[in-house]
Motif scaffolding. Sequence first.
Motif, PDB file in Angstrom:
ATOM      1  N   THR A 246     115.863  47.043 -16.784  1.00  0.00           N
ATOM      2  CA  THR A 246     116.524  48.360 -16.196  1.00  0.00           C
ATOM      3  C   THR A 246     116.673  49.333 -17.422  1.00  0.00           C
ATOM      4  N   LEU A 247     116.465  49.101 -18.514  1.00  0.00           N
ATOM      5  CA  LEU A 247     116.515  49.805 -19.646  1.00  0.00           C
ATOM      6  C   LEU A 247     115.895  51.317 -19.268  1.00  0.00           C
ATOM      7  N   PRO A 248     114.919  51.406 -18.960  1.00  0.00           N
ATOM      8  CA  PRO A 248     114.014  52.876 -18.671  1.00  0.00           C
ATOM      9  C   PRO A 248     115.022  53.651 -17.904  1.00  0.00           C
ATOM     10  N   LEU A 249     115.710  53.076 -16.889  1.00  0.00           N
ATOM     11  CA  LEU A 249     116.642  53.828 -16.016  1.00  0.00           C
ATOM     12  C   LEU A 249     117.687  54.370 -16.763  1.00  0.00           C
ATOM     13  N   ALA A 250     118.176  53.686 -17.561  1.00  0.00           N
ATOM     14  CA  ALA A 250     119.401  53.928 -18.488  1.00  0.00           C
ATOM     15  C   ALA A 250     118.981  55.028 -19.510  1.00  0.00           C
ATOM     16  N   ILE A 251     117.863  54.872 -20.122  1.00  0.00           N
ATOM     17  CA  ILE A 251     117.298  56.151 -20.686  1.00  0.00           C
ATOM     18  C   ILE A 251     117.142  57.328 -20.068  1.00  0.00           C
ATOM     19  N   GLY A 252     116.565  57.120 -18.963  1.00  0.00           N
ATOM     20  CA  GLY A 252     116.422  58.296 -18.221  1.00  0.00           C
ATOM     21  C   GLY A 252     117.881  59.206 -17.703  1.00  0.00           C
ATOM     22  N   ASN A 253     118.658  58.331 -17.533  1.00  0.00           N
ATOM     23  CA  ASN A 253     120.068  58.975 -17.508  1.00  0.00           C
ATOM     24  C   ASN A 253     120.625  59.723 -18.645  1.00  0.00           C
ATOM     25  N   CYS A 254     120.309  58.952 -19.716  1.00  0.00           N
ATOM     26  CA  CYS A 254     120.764  59.695 -21.106  1.00  0.00           C
ATOM     27  C   CYS A 254     120.052  60.756 -21.181  1.00  0.00           C
ATOM     28  N   ARG A 255     118.723  60.715 -20.980  1.00  0.00           N
ATOM     29  CA  ARG A 255     118.215  62.059 -21.310  1.00  0.00           C
ATOM     30  C   ARG A 255     118.832  63.225 -20.179  1.00  0.00           C
ATOM     31  N   LYS A 256     119.113  62.984 -19.155  1.00  0.00           N
ATOM     32  CA  LYS A 256     119.689  63.986 -18.257  1.00  0.00           C
ATOM     33  C   LYS A 256     120.921  64.568 -18.630  1.00  0.00           C
ATOM     34  N   MET A 257     121.773  63.551 -19.328  1.00  0.00           N
ATOM     35  CA  MET A 257     123.043  64.147 -19.990  1.00  0.00           C
ATOM     36  C   MET A 257     122.869  64.739 -21.087  1.00  0.00           C
ATOM     37  N   LEU A 258     121.833  64.441 -22.090  1.00  0.00           N
ATOM     38  CA  LEU A 258     121.340  65.225 -23.140  1.00  0.00           C
ATOM     39  C   LEU A 258     121.067  66.516 -22.559  1.00  0.00           C
ATOM     40  N   SER A 259     120.530  66.720 -21.498  1.00  0.00           N
ATOM     41  CA  SER A 259     119.917  68.143 -21.147  1.00  0.00           C
ATOM     42  C   SER A 259     120.914  68.928 -20.696  1.00  0.00           C
ATOM     43  N   CYS A 260     122.181  68.620 -20.551  1.00  0.00           N
ATOM     44  CA  CYS A 260     123.175  69.512 -20.093  1.00  0.00           C
ATOM     45  C   CYS A 260     123.493  70.454 -21.320  1.00  0.00           C
ATOM     46  N   GLU A 261     123.088  69.890 -22.493  1.00  0.00           N
ATOM     47  CA  GLU A 261     123.533  71.035 -23.628  1.00  0.00           C
ATOM     48  C   GLU A 261     122.620  72.271 -23.454  1.00  0.00           C
ATOM     49  N   THR A 262     121.596  72.152 -22.987  1.00  0.00           N
ATOM     50  CA  THR A 262     120.643  73.295 -22.848  1.00  0.00           C
ATOM     51  C   THR A 262     120.379  73.897 -21.497  1.00  0.00           C
ATOM     52  N   LYS A 263     120.407  72.915 -20.471  1.00  0.00           N
ATOM     53  CA  LYS A 263     120.394  73.541 -19.158  1.00  0.00           C
ATOM     54  C   LYS A 263     121.775  73.632 -18.399  1.00  0.00           C
ATOM     55  N   GLY A 264     122.796  73.315 -18.854  1.00  0.00           N
ATOM     56  CA  GLY A 264     123.994  73.599 -18.303  1.00  0.00           C
ATOM     57  C   GLY A 264     124.345  72.227 -17.457  1.00  0.00           C
ATOM     58  N   ILE A 265     125.818  72.215 -16.802  1.00  0.00           N
ATOM     59  CA  ILE A 265     126.259  71.263 -16.235  1.00  0.00           C
ATOM     60  C   ILE A 265     125.370  71.088 -14.861  1.00  0.00           C
ATOM     61  N   GLU A 266     124.600  72.099 -14.171  1.00  0.00           N
ATOM     62  CA  GLU A 266     123.952  71.851 -13.018  1.00  0.00           C
ATOM     63  C   GLU A 266     122.651  70.541 -13.343  1.00  0.00           C
ATOM     64  N   ALA A 267     122.310  70.292 -14.769  1.00  0.00           N
ATOM     65  CA  ALA A 267     121.545  69.266 -14.921  1.00  0.00           C
ATOM     66  C   ALA A 267     122.262  67.901 -14.715  1.00  0.00           C
ATOM     67  N   ILE A 268     123.442  67.824 -14.728  1.00  0.00           N
ATOM     68  CA  ILE A 268     124.171  66.353 -14.513  1.00  0.00           C
ATOM     69  C   ILE A 268     124.867  66.396 -13.223  1.00  0.00           C
ATOM     70  N   ALA A 269     124.710  67.341 -12.468  1.00  0.00           N
ATOM     71  CA  ALA A 269     125.501  67.630 -11.095  1.00  0.00           C
ATOM     72  C   ALA A 269     125.569  66.233 -10.369  1.00  0.00           C
ATOM     73  N   LYS A 270     124.411  65.485 -10.266  1.00  0.00           N
ATOM     74  CA  LYS A 270     124.168  64.245  -9.421  1.00  0.00           C
ATOM     75  C   LYS A 270     124.122  63.068 -10.332  1.00  0.00           C
ATOM     76  N   LEU A 271     124.349  62.957 -11.654  1.00  0.00           N
ATOM     77  CA  LEU A 271     124.068  62.052 -12.440  1.00  0.00           C
ATOM     78  C   LEU A 271     125.244  60.956 -12.143  1.00  0.00           C
ATOM     79  N   ASP A 272     126.369  61.226 -11.635  1.00  0.00           N
ATOM     80  CA  ASP A 272     127.156  60.111 -11.154  1.00  0.00           C
ATOM     81  C   ASP A 272     126.505  59.043 -10.205  1.00  0.00           C
ATOM     82  N   GLU A 273     125.706  59.843  -9.233  1.00  0.00           N
ATOM     83  CA  GLU A 273     125.144  58.925  -8.207  1.00  0.00           C
ATOM     84  C   GLU A 273     124.032  58.029  -8.720  1.00  0.00           C
TER      85      GLU A 273
END
Length: 296
Positions: A246-273
Motif C-alpha cells: 500500500t506504500l504507493p497509495l501513501a506516496i500518492g497522498n503525500c504528493r497531493k499534500m505537497l501540491s497544496c503549496e503550489t495549487k492551494g488548499i483545493e488540492a487537498i479538499a478531499k485528502l481526508d477521505e
Amino acid sequence: MKGHTIKEWTLATRPWSFPASTMPVLVAMMFVWSIGSEVNWCLGFMALLNIVLVHAAGNMWSDYHDYKKGVDAPDTYGVRILTDGQFTPREVFRFSLTLQVIAIATGLLMVALTGITLLWIGLTGIALSLLYPPLKYVALGDLVIMLCYALLPMLGTTFICSGEIIPEVLWLAVPVGSITVAILHVNNTRDIETDRRAGIHTFALLTGRPFAVGVYLFELILPYCWLLATTALGYVSPWTLPTLITLPLAIGNCRKMLSCETKGIEAIAKLDEATAQLQLAFSLTLIIGLIIEALT
C-alpha cells in the motif's frame, strides 16, 4: 428526527471515516488470534459494533460543536449537514446523544461479560470522545484521536477477545494510529485559515502550514518504517509486511499534500477521505497477514 430517511442519517455520521475506528479493532482481534490465544469472536464483533456507535456519535457531536463554535460555516470545506441546513443543530445533538447512550449500554454489557478492567478503558474513551471538541480547539485533537482510535480500542479489544490485556498489540497500534491521526491532521491543515477565523487553535494552525505538511508526510511514512524496524528487531511478525504493497497509495497522498503549496488548499479538499481509504487498505493487508500467520 422526523422527515429524514435512514440513508440521510447514515450519511450524516460520515461512514467513509469508519475505517479509522473499525480497522484497529479488527487488527487487534487478528493479532490475538495470530499469537495463538483463544479468541471470543462474538465479543470481538460486539466490540466492533460498539466502536462504530462511538465513532458515529463522536462525528455528530463534533459537527454540532464545530457549527455552534463557528468552525463550520457556509464557506468552509468538510461537513455541510448543518451549514447547508440539511439538519438542525437540535437534531444532530439529539442523534449524537442517542448513539452515545446505545454505545454506553453496549459497553456495559461487554463489561458484565468480561470484567471491570474494560470499564476503565471504556470510561476513558467515552470521556475523551465527549471532550474532543474543546480539546481539539486547544491543539490536543491529534492526541485524543491516537488514544481513542488506536491505543485504547486495541488494548480493550485484546482484553475483550482473550480475557487479558496484551500490551504487545501496541507495536501495531503505532502504525495504525499514525494514519488515523493523519486523517484529522490533513483536515486541520486544510482549514488553518477558517479555524483561525473561528478563534480555535489546532496543532496544524499553531505550527503553520509548511510544518503541518511535513507532519502529514511523517505520519504516512512512519507506519512502513515502523513495521520494517520492528520486524527486523523481532517485535512483530514478518507477516505484517504485506502492508508495503500500500506504500504507493501513501506516496500518492503525500504528493497531493505537497501540491497544496503550489495549487492551494483545493488540492487537498478531499485528502481526508483519501487518507481514510489508505487506512482501510493498510489495515486490511495487515489483517490478511495476521490471518495467514494464524493459519500457518
